[in-house]
Write a protein that holds these residues in place. Structure first.
Motif: not given
Length: 312
Positions: A87-100, A146-151
């Protein structure tokens, strides 16, 4: 310290999103290569396969379900290994993209990074003189900003949604604070043991590869969760891979290897396949009298729902 006769789970992270093709000609990029290397890793002894997807035309990380479906079902058909989708994908992906794709596949396991963080390999860019694809240099150098986001809300929403799917997690913890974040969600009633805690060492932005840090993570997890309520696993990045995961096993943990984490199998020697790394750590563990967990063992240990309840 755990009994030396316990079973050790080997996870293999096959390709990831941080390493770029110019770092190793052996990094699997196409669906066919990812499937082949994943199956070989399972045959070599990996009970869990941690999977990312890449654009087959240039190796760029992609969240596309269509690409995942070109290799994940083939892996599931050829092996009984546990399929673990990032579910991490990459730092360039949105959360919805990562979870698709995880939302469609509802796998037995997903990885879940337990906090937002700086995550970077940008110093490596200075060591690469020739780039295979045009996107790579900007991608690696750009990690510096870049920041990896998981709030907390991101994590809460993932835990809540995927509980409905029966999916359990490889909780990726890059720092001590990530363990406390995990404890926070336990307090909220969003988790139930046994937890699979993947402690990560050697990534710029997270804990360094010092062996002392492994003890800090282990003892902190013991205080927060109680040793009987979680399974500890070790990920050592780059040149620290084999030494740290071996130490982790001796400390009572499980291990993760794979070309996502290191493109080498020995000092100065690139791994030609993921299976090479799996075979190497398996040999080390068996020489230390550890028994290697099968996929069935891993499912029982981690309380997984079973491959028959997955829609890959």
């Amino acid at each position: 310290m755990s009994n030396a006769n316990r079973k050790v789970i080997i996870t293999c992270a096959v390709t990831g999103s941080a390493h770029v093709p110019s770092m190793s000609e052996y990094l699997p990029l196409t669906p066919e290569d990812i499937a082949t290397q994943a199956i070989e890793a399972a045959e070599a002894g990996a009970a869990i396969l941690h999977l990312h997807a890449r654009n087959p035309s240039d190796g760029r990380p992609t969240p596309s379900p269509a690409v995942y479906r070109q290799f994940v079902p083939a892996i599931a058909q050829a092996t009984d290994a546990v399929i673990n989708i990032t579910t991490g994908g990459s730092t360039r992906m949105t959360l919805d993209e990562r979870l698709a794709y995880p939302r469609l596949a509802k796998p037995e396991m997903c990885s879940l990074n337990m906090g937002s963080m700086n995550f970077s390999l940008h110093p490596i860019a200075a060591k690469i003189s020739s780039w295979k694809y045009d996107w790579e240099k900007d991608y690696v150098e750009g990690m510096e900003d870049m920041i990896f986001r998981n709030t907390f809300r991101d994590i809460k929403n993932i835990l809540t949604e995927f509980a409905d799917y029966g999916t359990r997690f490889e909780f990726e913890c890059y720092d001590v604070g990530h363990l406390y974040n995990l404890a926070h969600f336990l307090d909220l009633g969003l988790l139930k043991p046994p937890f699979f805690i993947q402690s990560v060492f050697g990534i710029l932005g997270g804990l360094g590869p010092d062996p002392e840090n492994m003890m800090v993570m282990r003892t902190t997890a013991d205080r927060l969760f109680g040793r009987d309520n979680y399974h500890f696993s070790i990920l050592g990045a780059g040149k620290h891979q084999m030494s740290l995961v071996t130490m982790g096993a001796i400390m009572g943990g499980n291990v993760r290897v794979g070309l996502e984490d290191s493109v080498y199998v020995a000092k100065g020697v690139k791994a030609r396949t993921n299976a090479e790394q799996v075979r190497k750590i398996r040999g080390i563990l068996e020489a230390l009298s550890f028994e290697i967990a099968t996929p069935a063992d891993a499912r029982q240990m981690l309380g997984l729902k079973g491959a028959d309840k997955v829609t890959l």
